[in-house]
Write a protein that holds these residues in place. Structure first.
Motif, PDB file in Angstrom:
ATOM      1  N   ARG A   1       0.836  -1.200   0.000  1.00 55.40           N
ATOM      2  CA  ARG A   1       0.000   0.000   0.000  1.00 55.40           C
ATOM      3  C   ARG A   1       0.870   1.248   0.000  1.00 55.40           C
ATOM      4  NH1 ARG A   1      -5.680  -0.542   3.153  1.00 55.40           N
ATOM      5  NH2 ARG A   1      -6.413  -2.394   2.041  1.00 55.40           N
ATOM      6  N   THR A   2       1.204   1.686  -1.203  1.00 64.53           N
ATOM      7  CA  THR A   2       1.964   2.919  -1.349  1.00 64.53           C
ATOM      8  C   THR A   2       1.110   3.945  -2.070  1.00 64.53           C
ATOM      9  OG1 THR A   2       2.931   2.093  -3.412  1.00 64.53           O
ATOM     10  CG2 THR A   2       4.222   1.777  -1.398  1.00 64.53           C
ATOM     11  N   VAL A   3       1.344   5.206  -1.756  1.00 66.42           N
ATOM     12  CA  VAL A   3       0.616   6.292  -2.407  1.00 66.42           C
ATOM     13  C   VAL A   3       1.542   7.498  -2.511  1.00 66.42           C
ATOM     14  CG1 VAL A   3      -0.379   7.052  -0.194  1.00 66.42           C
ATOM     15  CG2 VAL A   3      -1.456   7.756  -2.353  1.00 66.42           C
TER      16      VAL A   3
ATOM     17  N   PRO B   1      -3.887   1.234  -3.806  1.00 70.23           N
ATOM     18  CA  PRO B   1      -2.440   1.006  -3.803  1.00 70.23           C
ATOM     19  C   PRO B   1      -1.800   1.486  -5.113  1.00 70.23           C
ATOM     20  CG  PRO B   1      -3.548  -0.891  -2.871  1.00 70.23           C
ATOM     21  CD  PRO B   1      -4.621   0.015  -3.387  1.00 70.23           C
TER      22      PRO B   1
ATOM     23  N   LEU C   1      -4.960   7.705   5.994  1.00 71.15           N
ATOM     24  CA  LEU C   1      -4.327   6.746   5.089  1.00 71.15           C
ATOM     25  C   LEU C   1      -3.301   5.897   5.835  1.00 71.15           C
ATOM     26  CD1 LEU C   1      -3.872   8.747   1.759  1.00 71.15           C
ATOM     27  CD2 LEU C   1      -5.439   6.850   2.221  1.00 71.15           C
ATOM     28  N   ARG C   2      -2.569   6.500   6.745  1.00 68.18           N
ATOM     29  CA  ARG C   2      -1.623   5.708   7.535  1.00 68.18           C
ATOM     30  C   ARG C   2      -2.346   4.671   8.383  1.00 68.18           C
ATOM     31  NH1 ARG C   2       2.673  10.599   8.980  1.00 68.18           N
ATOM     32  NH2 ARG C   2       4.170  10.056   7.332  1.00 68.18           N
TER      33      ARG C   2
ATOM     34  N   TYR D   1      -1.310   2.619   4.594  1.00 66.36           N
ATOM     35  CA  TYR D   1      -0.618   3.195   3.448  1.00 66.36           C
ATOM     36  C   TYR D   1       0.709   3.826   3.860  1.00 66.36           C
ATOM     37  CZ  TYR D   1      -4.387   2.530   0.106  1.00 66.36           C
ATOM     38  OH  TYR D   1      -5.307   1.974  -0.736  1.00 66.36           O
TER      39      TYR D   1
END
Length: 285
Positions: free
Chosen positions: A72-74, A237, A264-265, A269
Motif C-alpha cells: 500500500r503505497t501512495v 495502492p 491513510l496511515r 498506506y
C-alpha cells in the motif's frame, strides 16, 4: 489519434490569467537536461532517477499510477502553479506559494513530489531551493509558463509545438538558477492536457510525463473535509494524487492534509515520492 487527458472536475482549470488544477523502443536522443532510463547503479556511479522506456513509436512515456499489488503505497503530488503572465498579480500581493503546507508535510514526515513551474521558481527562489534540497521532497517539471500543450485546455494560452521542448528546458534552467540541485526528469502537462504531437515534441527532453489517478478537487475548494473525503475515497495502492501548493488557488489543501495523512496511515498506506512508484514499475498510459 488524440490522447487527451481530462480529469473531470479534476484539474479544474481556468482562464489564461488563472491557475489550473488543477515495448521497449530505441532510446530517445539525449540533451543536457535529460536523464537516461533507469539502470543498475554501479559502485562508482551515482544512481539515476528511474524513468519509463519510450512509449509506442518512441513517444514520451506517460505514467499514471504505480503497481496495485506491491504493498500500500501512495504518492502525494503538489503542483506549484504560476503562469508566465502572473507576475503583476504576485507583485500586487497574491500568494502563489504555500509555505505552511510544506511545513506541515515536514512536520508529518510525508515525502512528496512537487511539480513546479519555472515561473514559480523565479518568483520564490528561496522556497524552491529549500524544497529542492530537502531529501523529503523531489522537484519535477510543470513547464516554465504553465501554458497548455494542446488547444482547448481549460482556456489556457497555448505553447506552439515548436516551443514545447524549449518551455520545458527553460523551467529546468529556472530551477538551477534558484539552487535546486537535482530536478527530476518528470514532467506534468499544464491542465493535464496532452496529445500525440505534444508527446512527440518532448521526446528530445527525455522526460517521463506524470499524470494521476486521484483528483483531490482542492482547486478553489472552500471545504477541507470534502477535499479529504475525495482523496480518501479515491486512493488505491499505487495511486498518484494531484493536489496544489498555491495559497490563492487552493486555500484548504493544508487543512485537508491533516485528515488525509493520518487516515491513510491508519489504513496501512505508506507515502512515497513519484520516483519510487516509477522505480517499482507498473502504471501506464
Amino acid at each position: 489519434m488524440i490522447i487527451r487527458v481530462r480529469q473531470a472536475a479534476a484539474a479544474c482549470a481556468l482562464g489564461a490569467a488563472a491557475l489550473t488544477a488543477c515495448a521497449t523502443a530505441p532510446e530517445a536522443p539525449r540533451t543536457a537536461h535529460q536523464a537516461p532510463t533507469a539502470s543498475t547503479p554501479s559502485s562508482t556511479a551515482p544512481s539515476r532517477p528511474p524513468t519509463l522506456a519510450p512509449g509506442p513509436a518512441g513517444l514520451t512515456p506517460v505514467f499514471k499510477n504505480g503497481p496495485r499489488t506491491d504493498g500500500r503505497t501512495v504518492a502525494l503530488t503538489f503542483d506549484a502553479d504560476m503562469t508566465a503572465d502572473q507576475g503583476p498579480r504576485a507583485a500586487a500581493g497574491e500568494h502563489f506559494d504555500n509555505p505552511r503546507l510544506i511545513a506541515t508535510l515536514r512536520a508529518m514526515k510525508v515525502p512528496a513530489t512537487v511539480f513546479m513551474t519555472g515561473r514559480w521558481a523565479e518568483e520564490y527562489p528561496s522556497q524552491a531551493r529549500s524544497i529542492g534540497r530537502d531529501p523529503l521532497f523531489e522537484v519535477a517539471n510543470h513547464s516554465y509558463s504553465h501554458y497548455a500543450f494542446t488547444g482547448d485546455c481549460y482556456g489556457l494560452p497555448t505553447v506552439s509545438q515548436d516551443r514545447m521542448r524549449a518551455d520545458v528546458e527553460r523551467a529546468y534552467a529556472a530551477f538551477r538558477k534558484a539552487g535546486v540541485p537535482n530536478a527530476m526528469p518528470y514532467f506534468r502537462f499544464p491542465g493535464g492536457c496532452y496529445d500525440r504531437e505534444a508527446l512527440k515534441a518532448l521526446i528530445p527532453a527525455g522526460v517521463t510525463a506524470v499524470q494521476w489517478d486521484v483528483v483531490s478537487g482542492d482547486a478553489f475548494a472552500t471545504d477541507a473535509d470534502a477535499v479529504a473525503r475525495q482523496v480518501l475515497e479515491g486512493v488505491r495502492p499505487g495511486s498518484v494524487v494531484v493536489m496544489h501548493c498555491t495559497r490563492s488557488a487552493a486555500p484548504t489543501t493544508e487543512r485537508a492534509l491533516r485528515t488525509i495523512v493520518p487516515e491513510l496511515r491508519a489504513k496501512g498506506y505508506r507515502f512515497v515520492k513519484v520516483s519510487e512508484l516509477i522505480g517499482a514499475g507498473g502504471g501506464g498510459r
